[in-house]
Design an enzyme around this catalytic site. Structure first.
Site, mmCIF file in Angstrom:
data_model
loop_
_atom_site.group_PDB
_atom_site.id
_atom_site.type_symbol
_atom_site.label_atom_id
_atom_site.label_comp_id
_atom_site.label_asym_id
_atom_site.label_seq_id
_atom_site.Cartn_x
_atom_site.Cartn_y
_atom_site.Cartn_z
ATOM 1 N N LYS A 250 35.844 11.913 -13.669
ATOM 2 C CA LYS A 250 36.493 10.450 -13.686
ATOM 3 C C LYS A 250 37.898 10.927 -13.336
ATOM 4 O O LYS A 250 38.635 10.990 -14.418
ATOM 5 C CB LYS A 250 36.189 9.862 -14.843
ATOM 6 C CG LYS A 250 36.438 8.004 -14.514
ATOM 7 C CD LYS A 250 36.005 7.402 -15.635
ATOM 8 C CE LYS A 250 36.139 5.713 -15.110
ATOM 9 N NZ LYS A 250 37.303 5.434 -15.034
ATOM 10 N N ARG A 255 41.173 3.432 -6.362
ATOM 11 C CA ARG A 255 39.908 3.457 -5.476
ATOM 12 C C ARG A 255 40.276 2.984 -4.376
ATOM 13 O O ARG A 255 40.755 2.274 -4.011
ATOM 14 C CB ARG A 255 38.877 2.682 -6.297
ATOM 15 C CG ARG A 255 37.446 3.069 -5.659
ATOM 16 C CD ARG A 255 36.629 1.905 -6.597
ATOM 17 N NE ARG A 255 35.330 2.045 -6.296
ATOM 18 C CZ ARG A 255 34.135 1.903 -6.840
ATOM 19 N NH1 ARG A 255 34.457 1.478 -8.155
ATOM 20 N NH2 ARG A 255 33.068 1.922 -6.492
ATOM 21 N N ARG A 270 40.299 -1.193 -4.204
ATOM 22 C CA ARG A 270 39.466 -1.771 -5.173
ATOM 23 C C ARG A 270 39.105 -3.151 -5.128
ATOM 24 O O ARG A 270 38.016 -3.971 -5.118
ATOM 25 C CB ARG A 270 39.566 -1.262 -6.569
ATOM 26 C CG ARG A 270 38.381 -1.708 -7.443
ATOM 27 C CD ARG A 270 38.917 -1.445 -8.931
ATOM 28 N NE ARG A 270 38.003 -1.229 -9.914
ATOM 29 C CZ ARG A 270 37.367 -2.312 -10.525
ATOM 30 N NH1 ARG A 270 37.625 -3.433 -9.865
ATOM 31 N NH2 ARG A 270 36.454 -2.395 -11.112
ATOM 32 N N LYS A 419 30.001 5.710 -17.436
ATOM 33 C CA LYS A 419 31.309 6.257 -17.462
ATOM 34 C C LYS A 419 31.287 6.734 -18.907
ATOM 35 O O LYS A 419 30.717 6.014 -19.997
ATOM 36 C CB LYS A 419 32.300 5.503 -17.002
ATOM 37 C CG LYS A 419 32.405 4.190 -17.758
ATOM 38 C CD LYS A 419 33.481 3.578 -16.965
ATOM 39 C CE LYS A 419 33.493 2.047 -17.733
ATOM 40 N NZ LYS A 419 34.480 1.027 -17.132
#
Ligand code: ATP
Length: 571
Positions: A250, A255, A270, A419
């Site tokens: 991660k 993003r 994002r 996650k």
């Protein structure tokens, strides 16, 4: 359809906050509307003219709107300013003063939605020298033809202050209701919306073929809603849930969704903003890729070549800039870790499994600055834990475990991705929350004029924000000064329209800034409204600021549902 009809609906919506009622009112409108009108209604309700990634901005401030109200109503600027001081909302001022228009227009016409939309678009599009005068002129023209109630909403719209508290989900529900009288068409609508992030386009397509939304196809240069990761407490739970799964590092950057068609490349954040101009280096690298058409996703991090390590998230964020792009690219070279494939040469990949998407990615990406995320397939909790420890050892944030058989879950938080992050004190996770107000500094903080934040999370079901913490620590002195300055400019008279609260801060602010908050655990408190039951809501214990999340917008904050999950998980 007449614009007055829309204004009337807005008026009722403002007096009611029930989602069902709003849905019903909007459904009636959509039922009557043509495909084109439905498209425009959807945008206007959201306070937009086009989807945000198209970057259309009205570009007109309070000063000029004041001027336009004065010209449109025949009242002097001074008189308009006085009213503004008394009412505190220029929409209300326009409504009041245009009621007794001093200069009645000779040829006032009934405004249609198409006309108002076109006029607003012209206002937005006029730019360059003399554009302010032009914008004012067009707004005055609109005022001349508008009824007082219409003037209220036109004014708020141009100022970006419509804030009806109607979100995308309500609009999608309303479309479904307009056709079927229930929510049964929502799934197809969601599918389409998640693949293009364009509410107006979806409304238009829906009016054309309401039962064919399931066949909606993505298009290059229309951003896809990002898939989101669920959370579980530890490696054991993840393997119990997914079995054999892929484990990726991660990366703690930002993003990017990257679109390429022929020689054109676009990059979306994002939050689905078009951020292409900030990343000429990424554009150059993507131009060289073999596929004619591709959409893929990755996490970008700035890399310190000299010390052979990643820069911090804050340093990486220096790349998200409009000016000084070349200099920043030189100072903070990016590594883009590609982790998903959505589209390749005419084929939609979002319906394919993770394993298939990954295999296709591995063929496309050579080694270099664009590279694939680290990935290993694991069977056991021990292996997963090992990869997690290794990721932390490398200074990364944690890992994301991915279900090998799952499709890409655009716009949804599902267990297709789970996650596991490094621990912040007693918990393994943080909450992203929206600043809705702040407190004046007391004691040693008096000099900063800043004592802490009131923050809220989002209740998706109710489409309301709910407070979860008063954050008073984790700030450096520099940050306190900055918060005082920034938030000072964003003060508002009232609380945000779509906030449920019990605590009142010293100052309410425009709900715009998202912050990441660490905490020790989640408790129940009578002063917060997050997921409130029997007078008690969820609250963060010992909340402290981790950082500002520039890459997130108000609707990207942690949801009440997630908070409930985190509360339960902690037992
Ligand atoms: P967080 O606040 O935990 O960073 P988030 O709210 O931004 O998460 P989540 O969906 O909860 O979003 O977590 C996934 C995020 O992790 C993605 O938005 C993406 O930016 C980032 N990320 C980093 N590495 C990867 C990876 N290998 N695969 C998918 N996402 C990754």
């Amino acid at each position: 359809m007449l614009f007055h009809k829309l204004a009337k609906v807005f008026e009722v919506i403002e007096s009611k906050s029930g989602r069902l009622e709003m849905t019903g009112l909007l459904a009636e409108l959509f039922k009557e509307a043509s495909a084109e009108e439905a498209e425009r209604i959807a945008y206007i309700v959201e306070g937009e003219l086009l989807p945000p990634y198209m970057g259309v901005d009205m570009g007109i401030g309070e000063k000029f709107v004041l001027q336009a109200i004065s010209e449109g109503s025949g009242y002097s600027r001074k008189e308009v300013e006085k009213e503004f001081e008394a009412i505190g909302d220029l929409g209300g001022v326009a409504e009041k003063l245009l009621t007794g228009k001093k200069q009645q227009s000779l040829h006032s016409e009934q405004l249609t939605i198409a006309y108002v939309y076109a006029a607003l678009m012209k206002i937005a599009k006029s730019s360059g020298k003399g554009s302010q005068e032009e914008k004012i002129k067009r707004l005055v023209e609109l005022y001349h033809n508008s009824k007082p109630l219409e003037a209220r909403y036109i004014t708020r719209f141009v100022l970006g202050q419509l804030r009806l508290g109607v979100g995308g989900p309500t609009i999608l529900d309303a479309l479904s209701f307009s056709e079927k009288g229930d929510k049964s068409l929502r799934e197809g609508l969601d599918h389409a919306y998640n693949l293009c992030s364009d509410i107006g386009y979806v409304a238009r397509k829906f009016k054309e073929h309401p039962h064919r939304m399931g066949e909606f196809k993505m298009e290059v240069f229309k951003p896809i809603m990002p898939a989101l990761a669920e959370r579980l407490a530890n490696a054991g739970e993840i393997v119990k849930r997914l079995g054999k799964c892929a484990v990726e590092s991660k990366y703690d950057g930002f993003r990017m969704s990257v679109h390429k068609k022929g020689g054109r490349v676009e990059i979306f954040s994002r939050r689905l903003e078009r951020i292409t101009p900030s990343f000429p280096d990424v554009v150059k690298a993507v131009e060289k890729l073999k596929p004619e058409e591709i959409i893929f996703e990755g996490e970008a991090l700035a890399f310190n070549e000299k010390e052979k390590k990643f820069y911090s998230f804050q340093e990486t964020m220096h790349r998200r800039r409009k000016y000084g792009v070349e200099e920043a690219s030189g100072k903070y070279p990016l590594h883009l870790y590609v982790f998903d494939l959505h589209y390749l040469d005419g084929k939609d990949y979002t319906g394919k499994t993770y394993a298939e998407r990954r295999k296709a990615l591995e063929k496309i990406f050579p080694k270099g600055n664009l590279m694939l995320s680290d990935m290993k397939v694991v069977d056991t909790a021990d292996e997963l834990q090992g990869l997690f420890d290794k990721a932390l050892g490398m200074g990364l944030e944690g890992i994301i475990a991915k279900d090998l058989k799952a499709p890409y879950t655009a716009g949804k938080r599902k267990f297709a991705w789970i996650k596991l992050k490094k621990s912040y004190g007693k918990t393994m996770d943080t909450v992203d929350a929206l600043i809705v107000g702040y407190y004046r500094g007391k004691g040693s903080r008096t000099e900063f004029g800043f004592g802490g934040l009131l923050v809220a999370v989002y209740n998706e079901k109710k489409e309301r924000f709910e407070t979860i913490a008063k954050v008073g620590s984790g700030f450096t002195e520099e940050e306190m000064g900055k918060f005082a300055e920034e938030l000072g400019k964003m003060k508002t008279k009232n609380a945000p329209a779509d906030l449920d609260y019990k605590l009142e801060p010293d100052f309410w602010v425009k709900p715009k800034i998202v912050v990441e908050i660490a905490y020790d655990n989640i408790t129940k408190s009578p002063v917060h409204t997050c997921g409130e039951e029997e007078g008690k809501g969820f609250a963060l214990r010992f909340p402290r600021l981790v950082r500002i999340r520039d890459d997130k917008g108000p609707y990207d904050v942690t949801t009440t549902k997630e908070v409930r999950g985190m509360y339960k998980q902690a037992g």
